[in-house]
Design an enzyme around this catalytic site. Structure first.
Site, PDB file in Angstrom:
ATOM      1  N   HIS A   1       0.836  -1.154  -0.081  1.00 19.96           N
ATOM      2  CA  HIS A   1      -0.101  -0.051   0.066  1.00 19.96           C
ATOM      3  C   HIS A   1       0.640   1.160  -0.048  1.00 19.96           C
ATOM      4  O   HIS A   1       1.926   1.340   0.576  1.00 19.96           O
ATOM      5  CB  HIS A   1      -0.933   0.156   1.261  1.00 19.96           C
ATOM      6  CG  HIS A   1      -2.041   0.965   1.026  1.00 19.96           C
ATOM      7  ND1 HIS A   1      -1.848   2.260   1.357  1.00 19.96           N
ATOM      8  CD2 HIS A   1      -3.472   0.806   0.701  1.00 19.96           C
ATOM      9  CE1 HIS A   1      -3.076   2.745   1.139  1.00 19.96           C
ATOM     10  NE2 HIS A   1      -4.004   2.001   0.734  1.00 19.96           N
TER      11      HIS A   1
ATOM     12  N   ASP B   1      -8.213  -5.280  -0.456  1.00 20.31           N
ATOM     13  CA  ASP B   1      -8.532  -6.057  -1.413  1.00 20.31           C
ATOM     14  C   ASP B   1      -8.427  -7.567  -1.387  1.00 20.31           C
ATOM     15  O   ASP B   1      -8.626  -8.416  -2.179  1.00 20.31           O
ATOM     16  CB  ASP B   1      -8.019  -5.693  -3.194  1.00 20.31           C
ATOM     17  CG  ASP B   1      -8.278  -4.175  -3.331  1.00 20.31           C
ATOM     18  OD1 ASP B   1      -9.781  -3.991  -3.162  1.00 20.31           O
ATOM     19  OD2 ASP B   1      -7.583  -3.366  -3.772  1.00 20.31           O
TER      20      ASP B   1
END
Ligand SMILES: CC(C)(COP(=O)(O)OP(=O)(O)OC[C@H]1O[C@@H](n2cnc3c(N)ncnc32)[C@H](O)[C@@H]1OP(=O)(O)O)[C@@H](O)C(=O)NCCC(=O)NCCS
Length: 376
Positions: free
Chosen positions: A262, A313
């Site tokens: 991320h 996700d």
């Protein structure tokens, strides 16, 4: 941070707008919407309450929620012309392209289409939230040669979505898990698609146009498209015993593993921690533990070797798969969640607008003499 002579590649760390919506603590791995921790919202609120909170600043009272819920229900049906347009698309059309078209078409029907006032934008945010959910499900049914399921008048947002997808009333357990996942996707500060919508609005273009752009941005595999890619990875692995060999090969090929890493969270994505629990329960309930077990083993192997963290996700993939959401609808479902956050950002942008117009660092040739065509 990748910075060269004023150029900040990928705008990493750049603060592009003030926002009162999302408090994202990347180092501490914490996230709150308007001050409320997402774990509390995911556990105790509904998507409707979160949309109200994002747009209006406070959680609704019971009476406010009843009125707001009724407005969302009333906004669910789509113009017949949009259903006809879905029928004209190739059956293999990517549902995200269909959704982009839907947002554009809805703009042509919206009575407030070009009105950028706060009141008009609140009405459009509400209509878009209801209508895009109906659009995802209607297009899906039409591409399968089935009739769209008309939206229910008595189900909440999350339950109605699952109902419109399958035509069957969903179980309370699935509704709760799905509702929580929509909440976790509802808002996430200045991510690529939200920034895209704000850039579009900053030209004083309209809300529907901004949302069309947001759908284009979130579709990519480095952003919302990662969820679908995670599920395809799990299917490629096939069974828990294959995880080790898969990871070794993936590392040897320097493959980018979807659902990991991320830009902002370094220690951990707090949404993933909540989704992990939801995915575990949903996979167990549906007798599909293998997807959860495979995901956990994949996480452990990748995290141990590379320190990469699972992002939002990663666990939403086995969660949604086990409650019956088709894999190529994962990204449209993310849009159905993120629409509340996009539109909340757009409300902020229109209220305190300045054209977003950064600069480029020129790296081409120096000034040179023009050579006429016949002399080249
Ligand atoms: C989300 C993402 C784009 C953020 O990355 P970023 O801040 O731009 O970081 P970079 O792409 O520059 O990656 C930094 C390093 O970590 C590695 N890395 C990051 N994510 C990785 C992943 N998912 N798989 C393998 N390596 C990864 C990169 O290879 C790079 O290594 P290097 O410095 O040795 O070249 C990235 O982590 C990624 O591509 N993840 C997969 C897609 C995904 O899940 N997206 C959903 C995000 S919510």
């Amino acid at each position: 941070m990748a910075e060269q002579g004023g150029l900040i590649k990928g705008l990493e760390g750049v603060v592009a707008a003030a926002t009162a919506l999302c408090d994202l603590d990347g180092a501490g791995g914490r996230l709150a919407y308007r001050g409320y921790d997402i774990a509390d919202l995911a556990r105790q609120a509904t998507y409707e309450e979160v949309a109200y909170l994002l747009w209006r600043g406070e959680l609704p009272t019971r009476a406010q929620l009843d009125g707001f819920g009724a407005e969302l229900v009333a906004a669910r049906p789509l113009p017949d012309a949009l259903l006809s347009a879905f029928r004209l698309l190739p059956k293999k059309a990517d549902p995200m392209r269909a959704l982009q078209m839907a947002a554009a078409v809805l703009g042509t029907f919206d009575p407030d289409a070009t009105d950028n006032s706060q009141e008009a934008n609140l009405r459009k945010a509400l209509r878009l939230t209801s209508q895009l959910a109906t659009a995802v499900c209607s297009h899906h049914r039409i591409r399968l040669d089935k009739e769209p399921v008309p939206p229910s008048k008595d189900l909440g947002h999350a339950a109605n979505f699952l109902f419109m997808l399958t035509g069957e009333r969903p179980s309370a357990v699935n509704v709760r898990a799905f509702d929580a996942s929509l909440i976790l996707y509802a808002e996430h500060e200045m991510n690529a698609s939200t920034f895209t919508t704000r850039v579009i609005a900053s030209t004083l273009s309209d809300m529907h146009s901004a949302v069309v752009g947001g759908i284009g941005a979130i579709k990519g595999p480095l952003h919302g498209g990662a969820g679908e890619a995670v599920m395809l990875t799990l299917k490629e692995i096939g069974k828990v015993e294959n995880v080790d060999a898969f990871v070794e090969k993936a590392f040897a090929e320097k493959r980018r593993l979807m659902g990991f890493g991320h830009r902002v969270y370094r220690a951990g994505d707090p949404r993933a921690a909540i989704l992990r629990g939801l995915a575990e329960d949903a996979c167990r309930q549906s007798g599909q533990q293998m997807w959860f077990e495979m995901a956990v083993k994949l996480f452990e192997r990748v995290n141990r070797a590379k320190g990469l963290i699972p992002n939002v996700d990663f666990y939403s993939a086995p969660l949604w798969y086990s409650i019956g959401i088709p894999v190529d609808l994962f990204t449209p479902v993310i849009v159905a969640g993120r629409i509340a956050g996009w539109t909340a950002h757009l409300l902020e942008q229109y209220q305190d607008n300045r054209l977003i117009r950064p600069r480029g660092q020129y790296t081409g040739p120096g000034r040179r003499q023009f050579v006429p065509l016949e002399k080249r």
